[in-house]
Design an enzyme around this catalytic site. Structure first.
Site, PDB file in Angstrom:
ATOM      1  N   HIS A  71       7.342  19.042 -13.784  1.00  0.00           N
ATOM      2  CA  HIS A  71       8.080  17.920 -14.375  1.00  0.00           C
ATOM      3  C   HIS A  71       9.395  17.670 -13.622  1.00  0.00           C
ATOM      4  CE1 HIS A  71       8.999  14.963 -17.373  1.00  0.00           C
ATOM      5  NE2 HIS A  71      10.105  15.587 -17.746  1.00  0.00           N
TER       6      HIS A  71
ATOM      7  N   TYR B 231       5.577  14.346 -21.988  1.00  0.00           N
ATOM      8  CA  TYR B 231       4.972  14.266 -20.653  1.00  0.00           C
ATOM      9  C   TYR B 231       4.038  13.073 -20.469  1.00  0.00           C
ATOM     10  CZ  TYR B 231       7.016  18.868 -20.294  1.00  0.00           C
ATOM     11  OH  TYR B 231       7.903  19.907 -20.308  1.00  0.00           O
ATOM     12  N   ALA B 232       4.195  12.026 -21.260  1.00  0.00           N
ATOM     13  CA  ALA B 232       3.399  10.807 -21.100  1.00  0.00           C
ATOM     14  C   ALA B 232       4.062   9.952 -20.019  1.00  0.00           C
ATOM     15  CB  ALA B 232       3.286  10.058 -22.421  1.00  0.00           C
ATOM     16  N   ASN B 233       3.921  10.417 -18.785  1.00  0.00           N
ATOM     17  CA  ASN B 233       4.531   9.775 -17.619  1.00  0.00           C
ATOM     18  C   ASN B 233       3.535   9.816 -16.466  1.00  0.00           C
ATOM     19  OD1 ASN B 233       7.287   9.725 -18.867  1.00  0.00           O
ATOM     20  ND2 ASN B 233       7.053  11.937 -18.702  1.00  0.00           N
TER      21      ASN B 233
ATOM     22  N   ASP C  72       7.249   7.475 -20.796  1.00  0.00           N
ATOM     23  CA  ASP C  72       7.496   7.500 -22.230  1.00  0.00           C
ATOM     24  C   ASP C  72       8.944   7.093 -22.498  1.00  0.00           C
ATOM     25  OD1 ASP C  72       9.115   9.801 -21.721  1.00  0.00           O
ATOM     26  OD2 ASP C  72       7.462  11.159 -22.176  1.00  0.00           O
TER      27      ASP C  72
ATOM     28  N   HIS D 266       0.831  -1.204   0.000  1.00  0.00           N
ATOM     29  CA  HIS D 266       0.000   0.000   0.000  1.00  0.00           C
ATOM     30  C   HIS D 266       0.869   1.260   0.000  1.00  0.00           C
ATOM     31  CE1 HIS D 266      -3.112   2.654   2.184  1.00  0.00           C
ATOM     32  NE2 HIS D 266      -3.414   2.620   0.894  1.00  0.00           N
TER      33      HIS D 266
END
Length: 135
Positions: free
Chosen positions: A102, A124-126, A28, A20
């Site tokens: 970022h 920014y595909a994170n 990316d 948890h």
């Protein structure tokens, strides 16, 4: 042979062993990897596997209670941002969303149990996926 969606044994193992609030980063092709964090590199070529398809597959096995995104994604890559929200909804999850710069995002990845690299080549595909509980 495993019957579920997620066939990558290394990724499946990481999901199975986290507790948890522990987290995994999905990224990316360009996000830097901090030293000392386990790297699971799924990238084969530009765009494959995609960030969203990989996220959808991970969510078939992982309960997520909170996500961390770089705030820049909303303006620079709104398509992927909206697809992220849709993917969680499709999987019956409504995680808390935390937005950071970022630069701060990259710092937080140092605490990830693993970083999973996709072939995604959009900015920014994170996402950082914080584990929830199933009970």
């Amino acid at each position: 042979m495993k019957k579920g969606k997620l066939l990558n044994s290394e990724l499946s193992y990481e999901i199975a062993k986290i507790g948890h609030t522990s987290h995994i980063t999905l990224c990316d092709a360009g996000l830097p990897f901090p030293k000392g964090v386990k790297r699971i590199d799924l990238a084969i070529e530009a765009g494959y596997p995609s960030f969203i398809k990989t996220l959808d597959t991970i969510l078939s096995e992982m309960m997520v209670e909170e996500i961390v995104l770089a705030s820049e994604i909303k303006t620079i890559n709104p398509k992927v941002y909206n697809e992220i929200l849709e993917t969680f909804q499709k999987n019956g999850m409504n995680p808390k969303i935390v937005e950071v710069s970022h630069t701060e995002f990259k710092e937080i990845t140092r605490e990830s149990e693993a970083i999973v690299r996709t072939g995604e080549c959009t900015p920014y595909a994170n996402i950082i996926l914080k584990s929830g509980v199933v009970f």
